[in-house]
Design a protein around this motif. Structure first.
Motif, PDB file in Angstrom:
ATOM      1  N   ILE A  12       0.839  -1.204   0.000  1.00 49.51           N
ATOM      2  CA  ILE A  12       0.000   0.000   0.000  1.00 49.51           C
ATOM      3  C   ILE A  12       0.871   1.250   0.000  1.00 49.51           C
ATOM      4  O   ILE A  12       0.610   2.200  -0.735  1.00 49.51           O
ATOM      5  CB  ILE A  12      -0.980   0.000   1.197  1.00 49.51           C
ATOM      6  CG1 ILE A  12      -2.028  -1.100   1.018  1.00 49.51           C
ATOM      7  CG2 ILE A  12      -1.662   1.358   1.341  1.00 49.51           C
ATOM      8  CD1 ILE A  12      -2.900  -1.328   2.245  1.00 49.51           C
ATOM      9  N   ASN A  17      -3.856   1.542  -3.267  1.00 45.46           N
ATOM     10  CA  ASN A  17      -4.898   0.606  -2.839  1.00 45.46           C
ATOM     11  C   ASN A  17      -5.201  -0.513  -3.835  1.00 45.46           C
ATOM     12  O   ASN A  17      -5.964  -1.414  -3.541  1.00 45.46           O
ATOM     13  CB  ASN A  17      -6.184   1.351  -2.512  1.00 45.46           C
ATOM     14  CG  ASN A  17      -6.862   1.927  -3.736  1.00 45.46           C
ATOM     15  OD1 ASN A  17      -6.221   2.252  -4.733  1.00 45.46           O
ATOM     16  ND2 ASN A  17      -8.170   2.059  -3.660  1.00 45.46           N
ATOM     17  N   LYS A  18      -4.630  -0.486  -5.032  1.00 43.84           N
ATOM     18  CA  LYS A  18      -4.826  -1.579  -5.984  1.00 43.84           C
ATOM     19  C   LYS A  18      -3.707  -2.594  -5.770  1.00 43.84           C
ATOM     20  O   LYS A  18      -2.553  -2.343  -6.116  1.00 43.84           O
ATOM     21  CB  LYS A  18      -4.833  -1.083  -7.422  1.00 43.84           C
ATOM     22  CG  LYS A  18      -5.111  -2.193  -8.408  1.00 43.84           C
ATOM     23  CD  LYS A  18      -5.234  -1.673  -9.818  1.00 43.84           C
ATOM     24  CE  LYS A  18      -5.541  -2.823 -10.774  1.00 43.84           C
ATOM     25  NZ  LYS A  18      -5.686  -2.349 -12.144  1.00 43.84           N
ATOM     26  N   ILE A  38      -4.585  -1.444   8.875  1.00 43.16           N
ATOM     27  CA  ILE A  38      -4.454  -0.431   7.823  1.00 43.16           C
ATOM     28  C   ILE A  38      -4.762   0.951   8.384  1.00 43.16           C
ATOM     29  O   ILE A  38      -4.066   1.919   8.109  1.00 43.16           O
ATOM     30  CB  ILE A  38      -5.354  -0.768   6.613  1.00 43.16           C
ATOM     31  CG1 ILE A  38      -4.848  -2.041   5.933  1.00 43.16           C
ATOM     32  CG2 ILE A  38      -5.396   0.399   5.621  1.00 43.16           C
ATOM     33  CD1 ILE A  38      -5.791  -2.619   4.903  1.00 43.16           C
ATOM     34  N   TYR A  45      -6.623   7.372   6.364  1.00 40.77           N
ATOM     35  CA  TYR A  45      -7.780   6.576   5.944  1.00 40.77           C
ATOM     36  C   TYR A  45      -8.680   6.220   7.119  1.00 40.77           C
ATOM     37  O   TYR A  45      -9.525   5.340   7.014  1.00 40.77           O
ATOM     38  CB  TYR A  45      -7.326   5.294   5.245  1.00 40.77           C
ATOM     39  CG  TYR A  45      -6.534   5.540   3.996  1.00 40.77           C
ATOM     40  CD1 TYR A  45      -7.072   6.264   2.944  1.00 40.77           C
ATOM     41  CD2 TYR A  45      -5.242   5.050   3.864  1.00 40.77           C
ATOM     42  CE1 TYR A  45      -6.338   6.497   1.792  1.00 40.77           C
ATOM     43  CE2 TYR A  45      -4.507   5.272   2.708  1.00 40.77           C
ATOM     44  CZ  TYR A  45      -5.061   5.995   1.680  1.00 40.77           C
ATOM     45  OH  TYR A  45      -4.340   6.220   0.551  1.00 40.77           O
ATOM     46  N   ILE A  50     -10.403   4.141   2.562  1.00 44.39           N
ATOM     47  CA  ILE A  50      -9.547   3.291   1.723  1.00 44.39           C
ATOM     48  C   ILE A  50     -10.341   2.041   1.362  1.00 44.39           C
ATOM     49  O   ILE A  50     -10.861   1.346   2.216  1.00 44.39           O
ATOM     50  CB  ILE A  50      -8.211   2.910   2.394  1.00 44.39           C
ATOM     51  CG1 ILE A  50      -7.325   2.191   1.382  1.00 44.39           C
ATOM     52  CG2 ILE A  50      -8.407   2.098   3.650  1.00 44.39           C
ATOM     53  CD1 ILE A  50      -5.900   1.986   1.824  1.00 44.39           C
ATOM     54  N   LYS A  51     -10.489   1.837   0.107  1.00 45.09           N
ATOM     55  CA  LYS A  51     -11.174   0.656  -0.390  1.00 45.09           C
ATOM     56  C   LYS A  51     -10.189  -0.052  -1.296  1.00 45.09           C
ATOM     57  O   LYS A  51      -9.774   0.469  -2.315  1.00 45.09           O
ATOM     58  CB  LYS A  51     -12.452   1.047  -1.125  1.00 45.09           C
ATOM     59  CG  LYS A  51     -13.490   1.637  -0.195  1.00 45.09           C
ATOM     60  CD  LYS A  51     -14.688   2.159  -0.964  1.00 45.09           C
ATOM     61  CE  LYS A  51     -15.745   2.711  -0.059  1.00 45.09           C
ATOM     62  NZ  LYS A  51     -15.365   3.864   0.714  1.00 45.09           N
ATOM     63  N   LEU A  52      -9.807  -1.241  -0.894  1.00 44.75           N
ATOM     64  CA  LEU A  52      -8.788  -1.980  -1.614  1.00 44.75           C
ATOM     65  C   LEU A  52      -9.359  -2.644  -2.861  1.00 44.75           C
ATOM     66  O   LEU A  52     -10.527  -2.999  -2.908  1.00 44.75           O
ATOM     67  CB  LEU A  52      -8.177  -3.044  -0.712  1.00 44.75           C
ATOM     68  CG  LEU A  52      -7.559  -2.554   0.596  1.00 44.75           C
ATOM     69  CD1 LEU A  52      -7.065  -3.727   1.419  1.00 44.75           C
ATOM     70  CD2 LEU A  52      -6.430  -1.574   0.331  1.00 44.75           C
TER      71      LEU A  52
END
Length: 125
Positions: A12, A17-18, A38, A45, A50-52
């Motif tokens: 990260i 986040n990808k 995280i 975040y 944060i959206k992975l």
């Protein structure tokens, strides 16, 4: 190769986040994608924004996802590679997570009630 929380935090930090799980990964360890870890590591975040995104390199050798491996919010549908053999109880816990098994999956058991806690979305082929 084992994917653990330390690996995830470094990824990260370097890539955002990808997250692309490398081909040589065989295990996603307990707590690897832990929401609280995280948030502690990246306080920016803390509001949960944060959206992975989780993807696997082509030819993935992943075999096992351990208990509580995914407790963070995942934006995309996770398509588990066909080599996956074991998904432990509560591997996906907390946030709604959409998971799909790659065609010709080798997994022997597909049981939403032990793998997911909360909203359960698993599409088995």
């Amino acid at each position: 190769m084992i994917i653990d929380s330390k690996w995830v935090m470094e990824y990260i930090k370097t890539n955002g986040n990808k997250i692309i799980i490398p081909q040589e990964a065989t295990i996603i360890q307990n707590g690897a994608f832990n929401f609280q870890s995280i948030m502690l590591e990246y306080p920016e975040y803390a509001d949960g924004n944060i959206k992975l995104q989780i993807e696997f390199e082509e030819g993935s050798n992943l075999e096992t996802i351990e208990t509580f491996a995914f407790t963070a919010e995942i934006l995309n549908t996770i398509v588990l590679p066909k080599n996956i053999k074991r998904i432990e109880e509560s591997a996906f816990y907390g946030f709604p997570i959409s998971v799909q098994l790659e065609k010709d999956s080798q997994i022997e058991v597909c049981d939403n009630d032990t793998v997911f806690i909360g909203k359960k979305i698993l599409m088995c082929h």
